[in-house]
Enzyme design. Sequence first.
Site, PDB file in Angstrom:
ATOM      1  N   ASP A  44      11.123  65.669  42.653  1.00  0.00           N
ATOM      2  CA  ASP A  44      12.061  66.831  42.254  1.00  0.00           C
ATOM      3  C   ASP A  44      11.534  68.234  42.751  1.00  0.00           C
ATOM      4  O   ASP A  44      11.835  69.211  42.148  1.00  0.00           O
ATOM      5  CB  ASP A  44      12.043  67.024  40.661  1.00  0.00           C
ATOM      6  N   ASP A  81      13.038  66.811  48.136  1.00  0.00           N
ATOM      7  CA  ASP A  81      14.416  66.758  47.440  1.00  0.00           C
ATOM      8  C   ASP A  81      15.330  67.621  48.109  1.00  0.00           C
ATOM      9  O   ASP A  81      15.685  67.220  48.929  1.00  0.00           O
ATOM     10  CB  ASP A  81      14.108  66.938  45.797  1.00  0.00           C
ATOM     11  N   ASP A 128      18.748  73.924  45.320  1.00  0.00           N
ATOM     12  CA  ASP A 128      19.451  73.387  44.464  1.00  0.00           C
ATOM     13  C   ASP A 128      19.692  74.236  43.347  1.00  0.00           C
ATOM     14  O   ASP A 128      18.923  75.087  42.631  1.00  0.00           O
ATOM     15  CB  ASP A 128      18.724  72.095  43.538  1.00  0.00           C
ATOM     16  N   ARG A 176      25.284  67.037  52.035  1.00  0.00           N
ATOM     17  CA  ARG A 176      25.200  68.271  50.987  1.00  0.00           C
ATOM     18  C   ARG A 176      25.153  69.476  51.711  1.00  0.00           C
ATOM     19  O   ARG A 176      24.145  70.214  51.503  1.00  0.00           O
ATOM     20  CB  ARG A 176      23.906  67.808  49.956  1.00  0.00           C
TER      21      ARG A 176
END
Length: 357
Positions: free
Chosen positions: A119, A144, A148, A199
């Site tokens: 993470d 990760d 985010d 992404r």
Amino acid sequence: MTSLPYTDVDSHLKAMAGRAEGFGRFAIGGLHGPVYFVTTLADDGPGSLREGCRKQEPLWIVFEVSGTVILSSYLSVSSYKTIDGRGQRVKLTGKGLRLKECEHIIICNLEFEGGRGHDVDGIQIKPNSRHIWIDRCSLRDYDDGLIDITRQSTDITISRCYFHQHDKTMLIGADPSHVGDRCIRVTIHHCFFDGTRQRQPRVRFGKVHLYNNYTRNWGIYAVCASVESQIYSQCNIYEAGTKKKTFEYYTEKAADREEAKSGFIRSEGDVFLNGAQPCTLTGFSEECMFHPSEFYPLWTMEAASDSLKGVLHILTGWQSIHRPPVEQLRGRQLLGGNDEDAVELTKVEVPWNKSDK
């Protein structure tokens, strides 16, 4: 001649405050605080970046040193901070920045590379953070995400950033159980996604405005709309490598709904090169899609073109630019990050620093 927005934000040190385009336009960072000088590359201690970021008062943080800061743990940034890398070349590695329950953050002209651990993101924005602007940063190779944005964090602009050598580049919206992420609003513009795998971004629930970005050679898809998301893609350049699908749609069921849904992407003025396939979703009503003008009246945008692509090649990510002079009328100026070193000044001028790219 093609040019990027924000041509005057380098005119003086705090000219960036409140100048972002898009959803992050209200971010003022440390506008109302003194200047904090980072004087060491140490992970913590007097004069360190971490010490400045944990202080509770507004600060405009600048660097007197170039080099790599090896973070042993996430570096938490408190509200009303600007982390301004202009005038030096500073790289963060090991871990990343954490923007947790904070507001009014500006992050400018830094490099992020080599974050390791479960993470671990380059910049992690969660939960409940807002009014954030990330500008002219280079990000690559984290375990990760690179950036985010989840758990009800909103009103964020990401501009002129360079993304490279990475898999899951940017996640917006945590998972289908976090229905509070319906509040998320993000603008991404004038960024270069250079060979990142997927992404760019992937969105759940939120509203995202993409304009004048250049995405090339992705490994799965360029942009993904998951549960209930709305993505407005304007005048972007999508240049395929071996994988041609530009837009992907993942169907998921929100925790408070009976029916599973994907998101929506509206493509307007986008250019698709080297066989890139738009794969736009048919059969959805325009009423399902927001328009950016509902939220902000103006943004700097031009037609997708070769000249725009050329500019984004050169002028995204960390830049070898002068730091604007530090000037402050009578007040307390933090030097070296120590309160004990604060001195009364009528005017402070710090010479511009040069660093070679």
